[in-house]
Scaffold this motif. Structure first.
Motif, PDB file in Angstrom:
ATOM      1  N   ARG A  73      28.934  31.479  43.327  1.00  0.00           N
ATOM      2  CA  ARG A  73      30.235  30.929  43.581  1.00  0.00           C
ATOM      3  C   ARG A  73      31.468  31.731  43.258  1.00  0.00           C
ATOM      4  N   GLU A  74      31.335  32.466  42.053  1.00  0.00           N
ATOM      5  CA  GLU A  74      32.154  33.307  41.867  1.00  0.00           C
ATOM      6  C   GLU A  74      32.631  34.594  42.446  1.00  0.00           C
ATOM      7  N   PHE A  75      31.607  35.027  43.319  1.00  0.00           N
ATOM      8  CA  PHE A  75      31.913  35.965  44.315  1.00  0.00           C
ATOM      9  C   PHE A  75      32.552  35.576  45.684  1.00  0.00           C
ATOM     10  N   ILE A  76      32.243  34.179  46.225  1.00  0.00           N
ATOM     11  CA  ILE A  76      32.716  33.668  47.100  1.00  0.00           C
ATOM     12  C   ILE A  76      34.243  33.193  46.868  1.00  0.00           C
ATOM     13  N   PHE A  77      34.400  32.812  45.602  1.00  0.00           N
ATOM     14  CA  PHE A  77      35.690  32.150  45.235  1.00  0.00           C
ATOM     15  C   PHE A  77      36.003  32.791  43.681  1.00  0.00           C
ATOM     16  N   PRO A  78      36.643  33.998  43.687  1.00  0.00           N
ATOM     17  CA  PRO A  78      36.772  34.501  42.532  1.00  0.00           C
ATOM     18  C   PRO A  78      37.681  33.878  41.572  1.00  0.00           C
ATOM     19  N   ARG A  79      37.727  32.621  41.044  1.00  0.00           N
ATOM     20  CA  ARG A  79      38.709  32.049  40.307  1.00  0.00           C
ATOM     21  C   ARG A  79      39.251  32.628  39.428  1.00  0.00           C
ATOM     22  N   GLU A  80      38.423  33.317  38.276  1.00  0.00           N
ATOM     23  CA  GLU A  80      38.969  33.983  37.357  1.00  0.00           C
ATOM     24  C   GLU A  80      39.943  35.141  37.651  1.00  0.00           C
ATOM     25  N   SER A  81      39.336  36.064  38.839  1.00  0.00           N
ATOM     26  CA  SER A  81      40.292  37.087  39.528  1.00  0.00           C
ATOM     27  C   SER A  81      41.771  36.641  39.779  1.00  0.00           C
ATOM     28  N   MET A  82      41.567  35.424  40.266  1.00  0.00           N
ATOM     29  CA  MET A  82      42.970  34.786  40.786  1.00  0.00           C
ATOM     30  C   MET A  82      43.851  34.083  39.859  1.00  0.00           C
ATOM     31  N   ARG A  83      43.529  34.239  38.578  1.00  0.00           N
ATOM     32  CA  ARG A  83      44.513  33.626  37.838  1.00  0.00           C
ATOM     33  C   ARG A  83      45.669  34.422  37.722  1.00  0.00           C
ATOM     34  N   ARG A  84      46.796  33.497  37.563  1.00  0.00           N
ATOM     35  CA  ARG A  84      48.267  34.040  37.634  1.00  0.00           C
ATOM     36  C   ARG A  84      48.452  35.395  36.989  1.00  0.00           C
ATOM     37  N   THR A  85      48.017  35.436  35.648  1.00  0.00           N
ATOM     38  CA  THR A  85      48.130  36.821  35.008  1.00  0.00           C
ATOM     39  C   THR A  85      47.369  37.992  35.542  1.00  0.00           C
ATOM     40  N   ASN A  86      46.213  37.759  36.210  1.00  0.00           N
ATOM     41  CA  ASN A  86      45.673  38.539  36.727  1.00  0.00           C
ATOM     42  C   ASN A  86      46.149  39.155  38.067  1.00  0.00           C
ATOM     43  N   LEU A  87      46.583  38.298  38.964  1.00  0.00           N
ATOM     44  CA  LEU A  87      47.349  38.707  40.124  1.00  0.00           C
ATOM     45  C   LEU A  87      48.423  39.566  39.969  1.00  0.00           C
ATOM     46  N   PHE A  88      49.366  39.316  39.127  1.00  0.00           N
ATOM     47  CA  PHE A  88      50.542  40.154  38.728  1.00  0.00           C
ATOM     48  C   PHE A  88      50.298  41.308  38.289  1.00  0.00           C
ATOM     49  N   GLU A  89      49.122  41.498  37.650  1.00  0.00           N
ATOM     50  CA  GLU A  89      48.910  42.882  37.542  1.00  0.00           C
ATOM     51  C   GLU A  89      48.317  44.027  38.675  1.00  0.00           C
ATOM     52  N   ASP A  90      47.979  43.372  39.545  1.00  0.00           N
ATOM     53  CA  ASP A  90      47.716  44.178  40.939  1.00  0.00           C
ATOM     54  C   ASP A  90      48.926  44.397  41.792  1.00  0.00           C
ATOM     55  N   LYS A  91      49.660  45.441  41.429  1.00  0.00           N
ATOM     56  CA  LYS A  91      50.901  45.476  42.096  1.00  0.00           C
ATOM     57  C   LYS A  91      50.737  45.559  43.591  1.00  0.00           C
ATOM     58  N   ARG A  92      49.460  46.471  43.785  1.00  0.00           N
ATOM     59  CA  ARG A  92      49.283  46.628  45.614  1.00  0.00           C
ATOM     60  C   ARG A  92      49.150  45.206  46.287  1.00  0.00           C
ATOM     61  N   MET A  93      48.617  44.234  45.606  1.00  0.00           N
ATOM     62  CA  MET A  93      48.398  43.024  46.351  1.00  0.00           C
ATOM     63  C   MET A  93      49.861  42.275  46.330  1.00  0.00           C
ATOM     64  N   LEU A  94      50.465  42.328  45.334  1.00  0.00           N
ATOM     65  CA  LEU A  94      51.782  41.832  45.242  1.00  0.00           C
ATOM     66  C   LEU A  94      52.704  42.143  46.397  1.00  0.00           C
ATOM     67  N   ILE A  95      52.638  43.617  46.615  1.00  0.00           N
ATOM     68  CA  ILE A  95      53.448  44.247  47.404  1.00  0.00           C
ATOM     69  C   ILE A  95      52.742  43.904  48.673  1.00  0.00           C
ATOM     70  N   LEU A  96      51.838  43.828  49.212  1.00  0.00           N
ATOM     71  CA  LEU A  96      51.002  43.227  50.388  1.00  0.00           C
ATOM     72  C   LEU A  96      51.358  41.761  50.735  1.00  0.00           C
ATOM     73  N   ALA A  97      51.505  41.107  49.563  1.00  0.00           N
ATOM     74  CA  ALA A  97      51.872  39.911  49.970  1.00  0.00           C
ATOM     75  C   ALA A  97      53.303  39.366  50.153  1.00  0.00           C
TER      76      ALA A  97
END
Length: 341
Positions: A73-97
């Motif tokens: 399930r973690e591969f299909i829905f990466p809950r830990e990676s989607m946490r707010r703290t982790n998301l804001f560390e990935d600047k590429r995805m922030l820019i894309l969003a």
């Protein structure tokens, strides 16, 4: 016998039937690079196996349900990676969003009329801003100063073009026949608009607590140019383009959101370059500040002058503008060395 190449490493040699078995087990891919161990002939695994009459099929590792269970399930829905703290560390995805979703959110806002044009122009300005931030930022660049430069430019532009621009006598020549109109477009339009974009740059330079690099001033000049492009784009879309037929208005509106703000940014970037040089070498301030005003105003005025009569010439002026900015940045070290002496 085949030698398999992966990540620039060679493995083998292996017999073709052994390679076919590895393919069936999923340990090798049909598109892996390979070469004949005897002749040195290169290709991919599939071609060599087909030449031997071998057509391996990858074995499925269980049923669909078993495979999904193994994947987890973690591969299909990466809950830990989607946490707010982790998301804001990935600047590429922030820019894309921001680039991909901002306009969708804007469409939900109850905006209309002039404000709708302004908000959409801001969206495209944000995209340009991200591009310039990625390509031109220096160690002196920060987000707060970038945003303040952008909106300070817009404030100055609204003030100047609320009537103060009419104090420039040369505006009247823009209505004169070509080529006399060139005078109006350079000394009236070009000089006034480039001055409006440069005011925030002089303020920024004077308030800085360290000498500003010319490259830094180029970056802030680009941002000031985009800010001006938003203002002018909204003006033309709500007053001029709206009077054209649908197709023409559509093309002109797109140009006012993309190419033309870019040109304003390039001209302001050139001005920022010379302003930056003037700050570093005040003994040559008169000459450098003059060049900061004259070169962008001339390029701007020539583009406007020829845009309506010989567009190919205007396009050539646009290309020269970009090449000049690139040339200034490339020769920055040599020019600084000359001004030190």
């Amino acid at each position: 016998m085949l030698i398999i190449t992966r990540n620039d490493h060679d493995y083998g040699p292996f017999d073709e039937r052994e390679v076919a078995r590895y393919v069936e087990e999923g340990r090798l891919l049909l598109h892996d690079k390979a070469r004949d161990a005897d002749t040195g002939r290169e290709g991919i695994v599939r071609d060599f196996l087909m030449a031997k009459g071998l057509r391996p099929h990858v074995r499925n590792n269980g049923t669909l349900g078993q495979q999904l269970d193994y994947v987890g399930r973690e591969f299909i829905f990466p809950r830990e990676s989607m946490r707010r703290t982790n998301l804001f560390e990935d600047k590429r995805m922030l820019i894309l969003a921001v680039v991909g979703l901002s306009l969708s959110f804007i469409m939900m806002m109850p905006v209309g009329g002039y404000l709708a044009f302004y908000v959409v122009s801001l969206y495209f300005a944000t995209i340009w801003g991200m591009f310039f931030y990625y390509m031109f930022r220096t160690r002196q660049v920060n987000l707060k100063t970038t945003v303040s430069t952008f909106f300070l430019t817009q404030l100055g532009v609204f003030i100047i073009f609320s009537g103060l621009n009419q104090l420039n006598f040369f505006y009247v020549f823009t209505h004169a026949p070509f080529p006399l109109s060139i005078v109006g477009y350079i000394l009236g339009v070009g000089l006034t608009e480039e001055f409006a974009k440069q005011v925030p740059l002089y303020i920024l330079q004077n308030r800085s607590r360290e000498p500003m690099l010319p490259q830094t001033m180029v970056y802030y000049g680009l941002m000031a140019g985009i800010a001006f492009g938003v203002f002018e784009g909204v003006q033309y879309q709500t007053q001029v383009n709206i009077q054209a037929d649908y197709t023409t208005a559509f093309v002109l509106n797109i140009a006012r959101l993309t190419s033309l703000p870019f040109l304003h940014a390039v001209w302001a970037g050139i001005g920022g370059y010379f302003i930056g040089m003037a700050g570093l070498y005040p003994r040559y301030r008169k000459a450098l500040c003059t060049l900061a005003a004259v070169i962008p105003a001339t390029l701007h005025g020539l583009y406007d002058s020829f845009a309506g009569v010989m567009y190919l010439v205007a396009l050539a002026v646009a290309v020269v503008s970009v090449l000049l900015l690139m040339g200034y940045l490339e020769r920055s070290g040599a020019i600084r060395q000359r001004l030190r002496n």
